[in-house]
Motif scaffolding. Sequence first.
Motif, short mmCIF file in Angstrom:
data_model
loop_
_atom_site.label_atom_id
_atom_site.label_comp_id
_atom_site.label_asym_id
_atom_site.label_seq_id
_atom_site.Cartn_x
_atom_site.Cartn_y
_atom_site.Cartn_z
N VAL A 84 -20.08 15.32 -50.97
CA VAL A 84 -18.68 15.43 -50.54
C VAL A 84 -17.76 15.24 -51.74
CG1 VAL A 84 -16.87 14.49 -49.07
CG2 VAL A 84 -19.20 14.67 -48.19
N GLU A 85 -18.03 14.22 -52.54
CA GLU A 85 -17.18 13.97 -53.70
C GLU A 85 -17.17 15.15 -54.66
OE1 GLU A 85 -18.84 10.25 -55.08
OE2 GLU A 85 -17.37 9.09 -53.93
N ALA A 86 -18.31 15.81 -54.83
CA ALA A 86 -18.40 16.96 -55.73
C ALA A 86 -17.49 18.11 -55.28
CB ALA A 86 -19.84 17.44 -55.83
N ILE A 87 -17.34 18.28 -53.99
CA ILE A 87 -16.48 19.35 -53.46
C ILE A 87 -15.02 19.11 -53.85
CG2 ILE A 87 -15.60 20.40 -51.33
CD1 ILE A 87 -18.46 19.89 -50.17
N GLY A 136 -7.80 16.19 -58.23
CA GLY A 136 -6.80 15.13 -58.16
C GLY A 136 -6.91 14.30 -56.89
N ALA A 137 -8.01 14.44 -56.18
CA ALA A 137 -8.19 13.72 -54.92
C ALA A 137 -8.45 12.24 -55.16
CB ALA A 137 -9.37 14.32 -54.15
N VAL A 138 -7.90 11.43 -54.26
CA VAL A 138 -8.20 10.00 -54.23
C VAL A 138 -9.19 9.80 -53.09
CG1 VAL A 138 -7.26 7.69 -53.88
CG2 VAL A 138 -5.91 9.41 -55.11
N VAL A 146 -6.01 23.83 -46.52
CA VAL A 146 -6.58 22.67 -45.82
C VAL A 146 -7.81 23.11 -45.02
CG1 VAL A 146 -6.19 20.99 -43.97
CG2 VAL A 146 -4.40 21.39 -45.69
N ILE A 147 -7.67 24.17 -44.27
CA ILE A 147 -8.75 24.67 -43.43
C ILE A 147 -9.91 25.19 -44.28
CG2 ILE A 147 -9.36 26.47 -41.76
CD1 ILE A 147 -6.42 25.96 -40.63
N ALA A 148 -9.60 25.88 -45.36
CA ALA A 148 -10.65 26.39 -46.24
C ALA A 148 -11.50 25.25 -46.80
CB ALA A 148 -10.04 27.21 -47.38
N LYS A 149 -10.87 24.14 -47.12
CA LYS A 149 -11.60 22.98 -47.65
C LYS A 149 -12.48 22.36 -46.56
CE LYS A 149 -11.22 21.68 -51.43
NZ LYS A 149 -12.03 21.98 -52.64
N TYR A 150 -11.95 22.26 -45.33
CA TYR A 150 -12.78 21.78 -44.22
C TYR A 150 -14.02 22.66 -44.06
CZ TYR A 150 -9.84 18.22 -41.91
OH TYR A 150 -9.16 17.08 -41.59
N LEU A 151 -13.83 23.97 -44.08
CA LEU A 151 -14.94 24.90 -43.90
C LEU A 151 -15.95 24.77 -45.04
CD1 LEU A 151 -12.97 27.99 -42.58
CD2 LEU A 151 -14.50 26.51 -41.26
N GLU A 152 -15.46 24.60 -46.26
CA GLU A 152 -16.34 24.43 -47.41
C GLU A 152 -17.20 23.17 -47.26
OE1 GLU A 152 -16.14 23.87 -52.27
OE2 GLU A 152 -14.28 24.09 -51.15
N VAL A 153 -16.58 22.08 -46.85
CA VAL A 153 -17.31 20.82 -46.69
C VAL A 153 -18.38 20.96 -45.60
CG1 VAL A 153 -17.13 18.41 -46.00
CG2 VAL A 153 -15.46 19.37 -47.59
N THR A 154 -18.00 21.48 -44.44
CA THR A 154 -18.96 21.58 -43.34
C THR A 154 -20.07 22.58 -43.64
OG1 THR A 154 -17.54 23.13 -42.13
CG2 THR A 154 -17.33 20.81 -41.57
N GLU A 155 -19.80 23.56 -44.50
CA GLU A 155 -20.81 24.54 -44.87
C GLU A 155 -21.80 23.94 -45.89
OE1 GLU A 155 -20.57 28.27 -47.76
OE2 GLU A 155 -19.52 28.65 -45.87
N LYS A 156 -21.31 23.12 -46.80
CA LYS A 156 -22.15 22.61 -47.89
C LYS A 156 -22.84 21.28 -47.59
CE LYS A 156 -19.69 24.91 -51.63
NZ LYS A 156 -18.91 24.73 -52.86
#
Length: 97
Positions: free
Chosen positions: A44-47, A52-54, A80-90
Amino acid sequence: MSKKQNQDEFYAKLKEQLEDTSSWPSEYLYKFIVKTSNQKIAEVEAIFDNSGAVIKTKESSNGKYTSLSINLIMESPEHVIAKYLEVTEKVDDIISL
Protein backbone atom coordinates in the motif's frame (compact mmCIF):
# COMPACT_ATOMS: atom_id res chain seq x y z
CA MET A 1 -26.41 -7.37 -9.20
CA SER A 2 -22.78 -8.21 -9.96
CA LYS A 3 -19.80 -7.12 -7.89
CA LYS A 4 -18.58 -4.99 -10.84
CA GLN A 5 -21.98 -3.29 -11.09
CA ASN A 6 -22.00 -2.56 -7.35
CA GLN A 7 -18.48 -1.17 -7.56
CA ASP A 8 -19.38 1.06 -10.53
CA GLU A 9 -22.42 2.43 -8.70
CA PHE A 10 -20.40 3.01 -5.53
CA TYR A 11 -17.71 5.00 -7.37
CA ALA A 12 -20.27 6.98 -9.37
CA LYS A 13 -21.96 8.00 -6.12
CA LEU A 14 -18.61 8.80 -4.49
CA LYS A 15 -17.61 10.98 -7.47
CA GLU A 16 -20.87 12.91 -7.20
CA GLN A 17 -20.41 13.42 -3.44
CA LEU A 18 -16.81 14.58 -3.88
CA GLU A 19 -17.84 17.05 -6.58
CA ASP A 20 -20.60 18.43 -4.36
CA THR A 21 -18.61 18.72 -1.13
CA SER A 22 -15.09 19.81 -2.15
CA SER A 23 -13.31 22.22 -4.42
CA TRP A 24 -10.41 20.66 -6.31
CA PRO A 25 -7.50 20.17 -5.88
CA SER A 26 -8.28 19.14 -2.32
CA GLU A 27 -6.86 17.15 0.58
CA TYR A 28 -8.30 13.63 0.75
CA LEU A 29 -8.08 10.98 3.45
CA TYR A 30 -7.95 7.35 2.32
CA LYS A 31 -8.56 4.62 4.89
CA PHE A 32 -7.70 0.99 4.31
CA ILE A 33 -7.57 -2.14 6.45
CA VAL A 34 -5.26 -5.09 5.78
CA LYS A 35 -4.33 -8.21 7.69
CA THR A 36 -1.24 -7.28 9.66
CA SER A 37 1.69 -8.07 7.40
CA ASN A 38 4.75 -5.98 6.65
CA GLN A 39 4.43 -7.01 3.01
CA LYS A 40 0.78 -5.83 2.72
CA ILE A 41 1.57 -2.53 4.41
CA ALA A 42 4.59 -2.02 2.14
CA GLU A 43 2.45 -2.75 -0.95
CA VAL A 44 0.00 0.00 0.00
CA GLU A 45 2.77 2.43 0.92
CA ALA A 46 4.51 1.79 -2.42
CA ILE A 47 1.38 2.85 -4.32
CA PHE A 48 1.47 6.24 -2.58
CA ASP A 49 5.28 6.59 -2.66
CA ASN A 50 6.63 9.93 -3.93
CA SER A 51 3.16 11.52 -3.89
CA GLY A 52 3.60 13.63 -0.77
CA ALA A 53 1.24 11.37 1.16
CA VAL A 54 1.25 11.26 4.95
CA ILE A 55 0.71 7.65 5.98
CA LYS A 56 -0.24 6.55 9.47
CA THR A 57 -0.68 2.95 10.52
CA LYS A 58 -2.41 1.53 13.56
CA GLU A 59 -2.61 -2.10 14.58
CA SER A 60 -5.88 -3.48 15.93
CA SER A 61 -6.00 -4.36 19.63
CA ASN A 62 -5.48 -8.05 18.89
CA GLY A 63 -2.79 -7.33 16.27
CA LYS A 64 -4.61 -9.22 13.52
CA TYR A 65 -5.35 -6.17 11.33
CA THR A 66 -3.67 -2.86 10.55
CA SER A 67 -5.45 0.29 9.44
CA LEU A 68 -3.73 2.74 7.14
CA SER A 69 -4.78 6.39 7.01
CA ILE A 70 -3.32 8.13 4.00
CA ASN A 71 -3.68 11.87 3.60
CA LEU A 72 -2.69 13.68 0.41
CA ILE A 73 -3.67 16.38 -2.04
CA MET A 74 -5.67 15.04 -4.97
CA GLU A 75 -6.40 16.87 -8.22
CA SER A 76 -9.99 15.74 -8.77
CA PRO A 77 -12.64 13.17 -7.81
CA GLU A 78 -11.51 11.11 -10.81
CA HIS A 79 -7.97 10.97 -9.38
CA VAL A 80 -9.35 9.88 -5.98
CA ILE A 81 -11.29 7.04 -7.57
CA ALA A 82 -8.39 6.02 -9.82
CA LYS A 83 -6.17 5.64 -6.74
CA TYR A 84 -8.83 3.52 -4.97
CA LEU A 85 -9.02 1.27 -8.03
CA GLU A 86 -5.23 1.01 -8.24
CA VAL A 87 -4.97 -0.02 -4.58
CA THR A 88 -7.74 -2.62 -4.77
CA GLU A 89 -6.27 -4.02 -8.00
CA LYS A 90 -2.70 -4.33 -6.68
CA VAL A 91 -3.29 -5.37 -3.04
CA ASP A 92 -5.18 -8.59 -2.33
CA ASP A 93 -7.69 -8.77 0.53
CA ILE A 94 -7.73 -5.06 1.30
CA ILE A 95 -10.74 -3.28 2.71
CA SER A 96 -11.38 0.29 1.53
CA LEU A 97 -13.31 2.58 3.84
